[in-house]
Every structure is written in structure tokens, then in C-alpha cells.
Scaffold this motif. Structure first.
Motif, PDB file in Angstrom:
ATOM      1  N   PRO A  70       0.813  -1.224   0.000  1.00 44.85           N
ATOM      2  CA  PRO A  70       0.000   0.000   0.000  1.00 44.85           C
ATOM      3  C   PRO A  70       0.847   1.275   0.000  1.00 44.85           C
ATOM      4  CG  PRO A  70      -0.929  -1.590   1.526  1.00 44.85           C
ATOM      5  CD  PRO A  70       0.381  -2.155   1.068  1.00 44.85           C
ATOM      6  N   LEU A  71       2.002   1.234   0.674  1.00 46.21           N
ATOM      7  CA  LEU A  71       2.897   2.396   0.647  1.00 46.21           C
ATOM      8  C   LEU A  71       3.525   2.575  -0.728  1.00 46.21           C
ATOM      9  CD1 LEU A  71       4.752   1.999   4.076  1.00 46.21           C
ATOM     10  CD2 LEU A  71       2.868   3.560   3.526  1.00 46.21           C
ATOM     11  N   ASP A  72       3.926   1.465  -1.350  1.00 45.94           N
ATOM     12  CA  ASP A  72       4.526   1.546  -2.684  1.00 45.94           C
ATOM     13  C   ASP A  72       3.534   2.106  -3.699  1.00 45.94           C
ATOM     14  OD1 ASP A  72       6.854   0.494  -1.680  1.00 45.94           O
ATOM     15  OD2 ASP A  72       6.360  -1.572  -2.222  1.00 45.94           O
ATOM     16  N   LEU A  73       2.279   1.680  -3.603  1.00 49.10           N
ATOM     17  CA  LEU A  73       1.272   2.169  -4.546  1.00 49.10           C
ATOM     18  C   LEU A  73       1.023   3.665  -4.383  1.00 49.10           C
ATOM     19  CD1 LEU A  73      -1.305  -0.782  -4.397  1.00 49.10           C
ATOM     20  CD2 LEU A  73       0.376  -0.304  -6.176  1.00 49.10           C
ATOM     21  N   ALA A  74       1.234   4.166  -3.155  1.00 51.63           N
ATOM     22  CA  ALA A  74       1.053   5.599  -2.903  1.00 51.63           C
ATOM     23  C   ALA A  74       2.366   6.364  -3.051  1.00 51.63           C
ATOM     24  CB  ALA A  74       0.490   5.809  -1.499  1.00 51.63           C
ATOM     25  N   HIS A  75       3.415   5.673  -3.528  1.00 52.91           N
ATOM     26  CA  HIS A  75       4.728   6.294  -3.777  1.00 52.91           C
ATOM     27  C   HIS A  75       5.378   6.808  -2.489  1.00 52.91           C
ATOM     28  CE1 HIS A  75       3.782   5.949  -8.010  1.00 52.91           C
ATOM     29  NE2 HIS A  75       2.659   6.626  -7.820  1.00 52.91           N
ATOM     30  N   GLY A 151      -6.382   3.335   4.495  1.00 54.98           N
ATOM     31  CA  GLY A 151      -5.770   4.332   5.364  1.00 54.98           C
ATOM     32  C   GLY A 151      -4.663   5.105   4.676  1.00 54.98           C
ATOM     33  N   VAL A 152      -3.827   4.402   3.906  1.00 63.68           N
ATOM     34  CA  VAL A 152      -2.742   5.072   3.190  1.00 63.68           C
ATOM     35  C   VAL A 152      -3.300   6.005   2.122  1.00 63.68           C
ATOM     36  CG1 VAL A 152      -0.774   4.705   1.644  1.00 63.68           C
ATOM     37  CG2 VAL A 152      -1.052   3.276   3.676  1.00 63.68           C
ATOM     38  N   GLN A 153      -4.351   5.569   1.431  1.00 64.00           N
ATOM     39  CA  GLN A 153      -4.957   6.420   0.409  1.00 64.00           C
ATOM     40  C   GLN A 153      -5.555   7.681   1.027  1.00 64.00           C
ATOM     41  OE1 GLN A 153      -4.807   5.989  -2.929  1.00 64.00           O
ATOM     42  NE2 GLN A 153      -3.459   4.256  -2.464  1.00 64.00           N
ATOM     43  N   MET A 154      -6.211   7.533   2.176  1.00 64.58           N
ATOM     44  CA  MET A 154      -6.767   8.705   2.861  1.00 64.58           C
ATOM     45  C   MET A 154      -5.647   9.635   3.322  1.00 64.58           C
ATOM     46  SD  MET A 154      -9.799   6.910   5.132  1.00 64.58           S
ATOM     47  CE  MET A 154     -10.108   8.434   6.006  1.00 64.58           C
ATOM     48  N   LEU A 155      -4.541   9.046   3.799  1.00 59.14           N
ATOM     49  CA  LEU A 155      -3.408   9.857   4.234  1.00 59.14           C
ATOM     50  C   LEU A 155      -2.799  10.622   3.066  1.00 59.14           C
ATOM     51  CD1 LEU A 155      -1.533  10.642   6.550  1.00 59.14           C
ATOM     52  CD2 LEU A 155      -0.152   8.628   6.018  1.00 59.14           C
ATOM     53  N   GLY A 160      -1.918  15.804   0.484  1.00 58.85           N
ATOM     54  CA  GLY A 160      -2.044  16.688  -0.665  1.00 58.85           C
ATOM     55  C   GLY A 160      -2.875  17.912  -0.369  1.00 58.85           C
ATOM     56  N   PHE A 161      -3.896  17.759   0.491  1.00 55.19           N
ATOM     57  CA  PHE A 161      -4.769  18.886   0.834  1.00 55.19           C
ATOM     58  C   PHE A 161      -4.081  19.869   1.761  1.00 55.19           C
ATOM     59  CE2 PHE A 161      -7.912  20.712   3.793  1.00 55.19           C
ATOM     60  CZ  PHE A 161      -8.666  21.444   2.896  1.00 55.19           C
ATOM     61  N   THR A 162      -3.330  19.365   2.745  1.00 56.10           N
ATOM     62  CA  THR A 162      -2.701  20.242   3.741  1.00 56.10           C
ATOM     63  C   THR A 162      -1.300  20.670   3.345  1.00 56.10           C
ATOM     64  OG1 THR A 162      -1.833  18.321   4.957  1.00 56.10           O
ATOM     65  CG2 THR A 162      -4.014  19.156   5.596  1.00 56.10           C
ATOM     66  N   GLY A 163      -0.681  19.942   2.407  1.00 54.11           N
ATOM     67  CA  GLY A 163       0.690  20.258   2.034  1.00 54.11           C
ATOM     68  C   GLY A 163       1.724  19.765   3.031  1.00 54.11           C
ATOM     69  N   ILE A 164       1.288  18.953   3.985  1.00 51.16           N
ATOM     70  CA  ILE A 164       2.199  18.400   4.991  1.00 51.16           C
ATOM     71  C   ILE A 164       2.676  17.032   4.516  1.00 51.16           C
ATOM     72  CG2 ILE A 164       2.450  17.652   7.384  1.00 51.16           C
ATOM     73  CD1 ILE A 164       0.237  19.602   8.119  1.00 51.16           C
ATOM     74  N   GLY A 165       3.988  16.872   4.358  1.00 53.91           N
ATOM     75  CA  GLY A 165       4.525  15.615   3.889  1.00 53.91           C
ATOM     76  C   GLY A 165       4.496  14.542   4.965  1.00 53.91           C
ATOM     77  N   TYR A 166       4.555  13.301   4.521  1.00 47.01           N
ATOM     78  CA  TYR A 166       4.515  12.157   5.432  1.00 47.01           C
ATOM     79  C   TYR A 166       5.657  11.215   5.083  1.00 47.01           C
ATOM     80  CZ  TYR A 166       3.103   7.603   7.295  1.00 47.01           C
ATOM     81  OH  TYR A 166       3.088   6.384   7.922  1.00 47.01           O
ATOM     82  N   TYR A 224     -15.550   0.187  16.394  1.00 44.20           N
ATOM     83  CA  TYR A 224     -15.028   1.555  16.410  1.00 44.20           C
ATOM     84  C   TYR A 224     -13.735   1.654  17.219  1.00 44.20           C
ATOM     85  CZ  TYR A 224     -19.008   3.675  14.054  1.00 44.20           C
ATOM     86  OH  TYR A 224     -19.945   4.040  13.113  1.00 44.20           O
ATOM     87  N   MET A 225     -13.544   0.724  18.180  1.00 41.60           N
ATOM     88  CA  MET A 225     -12.338   0.779  19.001  1.00 41.60           C
ATOM     89  C   MET A 225     -11.107   0.260  18.267  1.00 41.60           C
ATOM     90  SD  MET A 225     -13.316  -0.114  22.950  1.00 41.60           S
ATOM     91  CE  MET A 225     -14.107  -1.675  22.559  1.00 41.60           C
ATOM     92  N   ILE A 226     -11.272  -0.761  17.421  1.00 44.36           N
ATOM     93  CA  ILE A 226     -10.094  -1.406  16.839  1.00 44.36           C
ATOM     94  C   ILE A 226      -9.820  -0.977  15.407  1.00 44.36           C
ATOM     95  CG2 ILE A 226     -10.440  -3.428  18.284  1.00 44.36           C
ATOM     96  CD1 ILE A 226     -11.433  -4.944  15.887  1.00 44.36           C
ATOM     97  N   THR A 227     -10.672  -0.139  14.823  1.00 44.60           N
ATOM     98  CA  THR A 227     -10.426   0.309  13.456  1.00 44.60           C
ATOM     99  C   THR A 227      -9.855   1.717  13.458  1.00 44.60           C
ATOM    100  OG1 THR A 227     -12.747   1.007  13.324  1.00 44.60           O
ATOM    101  CG2 THR A 227     -12.180  -1.113  12.360  1.00 44.60           C
ATOM    102  N   PRO A 228      -8.963   2.003  12.508  1.00 44.76           N
ATOM    103  CA  PRO A 228      -8.380   3.344  12.443  1.00 44.76           C
ATOM    104  C   PRO A 228      -9.371   4.347  11.875  1.00 44.76           C
ATOM    105  CG  PRO A 228      -7.602   2.016  10.612  1.00 44.76           C
ATOM    106  CD  PRO A 228      -8.433   1.107  11.483  1.00 44.76           C
ATOM    107  N   GLY A 229      -9.110   5.603  12.140  1.00 42.63           N
ATOM    108  CA  GLY A 229      -9.963   6.652  11.591  1.00 42.63           C
ATOM    109  C   GLY A 229     -10.992   7.123  12.587  1.00 42.63           C
ATOM    110  N   ALA A 230     -11.306   8.396  12.535  1.00 35.54           N
ATOM    111  CA  ALA A 230     -12.272   8.977  13.466  1.00 35.54           C
ATOM    112  C   ALA A 230     -13.650   9.139  12.831  1.00 35.54           C
ATOM    113  CB  ALA A 230     -11.773  10.339  13.961  1.00 35.54           C
ATOM    114  N   ASP A 231     -13.771   8.846  11.547  1.00 35.45           N
ATOM    115  CA  ASP A 231     -15.067   9.021  10.885  1.00 35.45           C
ATOM    116  C   ASP A 231     -15.955   7.828  11.179  1.00 35.45           C
ATOM    117  OD1 ASP A 231     -14.980   7.115   8.180  1.00 35.45           O
ATOM    118  OD2 ASP A 231     -13.002   7.752   8.907  1.00 35.45           O
ATOM    119  N   PRO A 232     -17.280   8.004  11.062  1.00 33.85           N
ATOM    120  CA  PRO A 232     -18.210   6.911  11.370  1.00 33.85           C
ATOM    121  C   PRO A 232     -18.357   5.886  10.257  1.00 33.85           C
ATOM    122  CG  PRO A 232     -19.434   8.871  10.750  1.00 33.85           C
ATOM    123  CD  PRO A 232     -17.985   9.276  10.789  1.00 33.85           C
ATOM    124  N   ILE A 233     -17.726   6.106   9.102  1.00 28.14           N
ATOM    125  CA  ILE A 233     -17.908   5.212   7.958  1.00 28.14           C
ATOM    126  C   ILE A 233     -16.852   4.111   7.925  1.00 28.14           C
ATOM    127  CG2 ILE A 233     -18.120   5.091   5.449  1.00 28.14           C
ATOM    128  CD1 ILE A 233     -20.336   6.644   6.835  1.00 28.14           C
TER     129      ILE A 233
END
Length: 258
Positions: A70-75, A151-155, A160-166, A224-233
Motif C-alpha cells: 500500500p505504501l509503494d502504490l502511494a509512492h 488508510g494510506v490512500q486517505m493519508l 495533498g490537501f494540507t501540504g504536509i509531507g509524510y 469503532y475501538m479497533i479500526t483506524p480513523g475517526a469518521d463513522p464510515i
């Protein structure tokens, strides 16, 4: 493993005779034999994990490549922060892979330990339960891997939106991913635990129906406890399968006339 009498605590009001003392000694020896069987289960499981870990460490390079896909696909290029960081990562991944490889033997030994307390008609479910536990664990692991990709795709979009590199730290990324794999895999085992509990007379389909409202509250909370992300979806891909597995367990246990 042969049938053995069930351990029973003697009635304190029953008069103590030489015969009753002899029966008590036999029952006490039966408990000792059960503890010996438990020791064998633990030793066999540990040996299976050690052998599986050797195989997993030997294949850890390709496993790490798969997990970081997943990291390789997101470069993204993962990094380590210490000279021995890469070695530690490969050892951890190899040991986790060894645990997964040893899972069939561990489950078989657990069943070997509990089966003497069941009727011969109930023991015929050993193979279906063993296969089901392995398949469900792998499904949970695959779902965790899918979460890593999402998760990597959302990151990537967030960066890209915030301009903060990871810069992904390999140890941290794989630690989170392996925790998700184990958590999802074990969570998906709960239908097997329910069916096994029904065979042992602890759980029935009627009880599961009565517990349905509580289950529909507890399962989403766990999701909701064991999955990443704060959104309800994001947790829904885990919660929905678990709810379906709960309903499927009721159907299976009812067909077993429990």
C-alpha cells in the motif's frame, strides 16, 4: 485421547469410607492427567510457533514487501530510525507469520484437549470448526490489509490537501498493521467460539437471540475501538460482517438443535 471421568467435588455430608477415599484419589489423578494434557497442548503449540517462525523469518523479505505494497502504490518510501531497525522489523514479521502458520496445529491441539468432554456425535464437528477458524482468521487478516490500503490512500489525500509531507517509519507502520491483522483475525473467530460453546452446553440459540440487542451495541463499539480513523464510515466494513456472522451463528447453532 481416551475418555476420562469428569472431576466431581465430593459431598461434604457423605460419610468418608475407604472406598470413597479411593474414588477421590482416582478423581484427583484424573485432574492431574488433564493438567498433563494441557501441558502437552502448550508445548506442541509453542513448538509449532517456533517452527513456523523459522519459516516466517526465512520468507520475511517477501512478506514485508507484500505488507508495504500500500505504501509503494502511494509512492511512499518507508524508513527505519535505528541501525538495527530493519532486522527487528523482519524478526517481528517472521514471528507473526510463524504464529499464523502454526494456527492450524494450535487449533487442532486445543480441540484435542476439549474433545473428551464432548459426546461422540459432537466430535464430528472438529474438522468443520478447524477449517472455519482458519478461514475466518484469514478473512479478518485480509480485511485488515484492506484497511491499511484505505488508510494510506486517505493519508495521501490529506497530505495533498494540507501540504504536509509524510515519511512512513517502517517499524511503526508494520506494528500498526500487524496489530490490526491479529485483532481482526481474532475478532472473526467469535462465531467459532459461539458454536463451540453451544456444543459444550454453555450457549444456545435461544440465549443468542435474547442477547441480540446487547450484541448489536457491543459489536459496533468494538468495531469503532479497533479500526483506524475517526469518521463513522470506516469501521462499517468490519461491523457489518461481524453482525452477519453473529446472525449466522444463531442459524448454525439452531440447526445443531442447541
Amino acid at each position: 485421547m481416551s475418555e476420562r471421568p469428569v472431576f466431581v467435588v465430593p459431598d461434604p455430608e457423605e460419610p468418608v469410607t475407604e472406598a470413597s477415599n479411593s474414588d477421590w484419589d482416582e478423581r484427583r489423578m484424573t485432574v492431574v492427567e488433564h493438567l498433563e494434557d494441557l501441558r502437552k497442548v502448550l508445548i506442541h503449540s509453542l513448538l509449532a510457533w517456533v517452527v513456523g517462525s523459522i519459516v516466517g523469518i526465512a520468507a520475511s523479505y517477501w512478506i514485508v514487501k507484500l505488507l508495504t505494497l500500500p505504501l509503494d502504490l502511494a509512492h511512499y518510501q518507508p524508513v527505519v530510525l535505528s541501525p538495527v531497525g530493519a532486522i527487528t522489523v523482519y524478526l517481528k514479521v517472521g514471528m507473526l507469520a510463524g504464529l499464523i502458520l502454526a494456527l492450524p496445529i494450535i487449533m487442532q491441539r486445543i480441540w484435542w484437549f476439549v474433545s473428551p468432554g464432548m459426546k461422540p456425535s459432537e466430535r464430528r464437528f472438529a474438522r468443520p470448526l478447524l477449517v472455519s477458524s482458519i478461514v475466518l482468521f484469514l478473512l479478518g487478516a485480509a480485511l485488515a490489509y484492506g484497511f491499511a490500503y484505505l488508510g494510506v490512500q486517505m493519508l495521501t489525500r490529506f497530505s495533498g490537501f494540507t501540504g504536509i509531507g509524510y515519511i512512513p517509519v517502517l517499524d511503526t507502520y508494520l506494528g500498526v498493521l500487524m496489530l490490526l491483522i491479529v485483532a481482526f483475525g481474532i475478532t472473526f473467530e467469535f462465531p467459532v467460539a459461539l458454536v463451540l460453546g453451544s456444543l459444550m452446553g454453555v450457549i444456545s440459540s435461544a440465549k443468542l437471540k435474547r442477547w441480540r440487542k446487547g450484541a448489536y451495541l457491543v459489536i459496533p463499539a468494538v468495531g469503532y475501538m479497533i479500526t483506524p480513523g475517526a469518521d463513522p464510515i470506516t469501521p462499517l466494513p468490519l461491523i457489518i460482517p461481524l453482525l452477519l456472522l453473529y446472525e449466522g451463528s444463531i442459524i448454525v447453532i439452531k440447526r445443531l438443535k442447541r
